[in-house]
Write an enzyme that holds these catalytic residues in place. Structure first.
Site: not given
Length: 240
Positions: A80, A107, A190-191
């Site tokens: 990811h 990202h 953010t995870t």
């Protein structure tokens, strides 16, 4: 510092006991339901990423100094995201605090937005100070000229996921914009577990990467991004 590194790995999913991800059954909308430890992903008040509205910011008085070296340690394809870890590669100074660069991630597309704009790619540089306070420096990418340092990274990304491979020197300063004007706010990782109390700095000036480079990174990462979160009562600083 070893304790800080372990805490960071836990926060950003390196050592995931729960199978969170970005699919419909385990994606951001489901994170808070996957584990009680992920509760902040659903009810946190200061979550990241956000959409920065430049007209709603206030002037910052804090100086930002970027002082990076070249000592990359290794690179991991996590599926990811792509993670690069560093060994004594310098860091930055913000609000009179010194933060050491630990890791960086990519990202595609960007998680952060500025005035509603989504960028094709984002680099998040994770830092920590001596008190285990975290700071994320964000560099946004536009489509344009070929980026030499990004070529170096792409050539090192392992095909196999979750395996650690050595990484040669990386000239970090060559992946940064010339001007270091910024937005700053308090947010979260953010995870999962979406830990709050993280200082975020988003550089206003973007850097360029070619369409082919961004496409190659996206082929690896896919759409591994979290939607923007409510700003709520946060103050967003702008410099200059």
């Amino acid at each position: 510092m070893k304790i800080a590194i372990l805490a960071l790995c836990l926060s950003i999913g390196m050592m995931r006991a729960v199978n969170w991800g970005y699919d419909a059954n385990n994606g951001p909308a489901m994170w808070a339901k996957l584990d009680v430890k992920f509760a902040l992903c659903g009810n946190g008040r200061h979550q990241s990423p956000i959409n920065i509205e430049s007209k709603k910011t206030i002037e910052s008085k804090h100086e930002l100094y970027l002082l990076y070296g070249t000592n990359a340690q290794d690179i991991i394809n996590q599926g990811h995201t792509v993670q690069i870890r560093f060994n004594e590669a310098g860091g930055l100074v913000f609000h009179n605090k010194i933060y050491k660069l630990m890791q960086l991630y990519f990202h595609t597309p960007s998680e952060m937005q500025i005035n509603g704009k989504i960028y094709p790619m984002e680099m998040q540089m994770i830092h920590v100070d001596t008190q285990n306070h975290y700071l994320v420096l964000v560099v946004l990418f536009e489509k344009g000229q070929n980026n030499a340092m990004l070529n170096n990274i792409l050539s090192h990304i392992p095909i196999n996921t979750n395996k650690v491979y050595p990484m040669d020197m990386l000239y970090i300063s060559q992946m940064l914009p010339k001007k270091h004007d910024y937005y700053a706010f308090s947010g979260s990782f953010t995870t999962p577990p979406c830990t709050e109390g993280v200082q975020w700095i988003v550089l206003k000036e973007s850097v360029e990467a070619s369409r082919a480079q961004i496409g190659a990174m996206h082929a690896i990462l896919q759409d591994g991004t979290r939607d923007v979160q409510p700003v709520n009562d946060r103050v967003i600083l702008s410099a200059p």
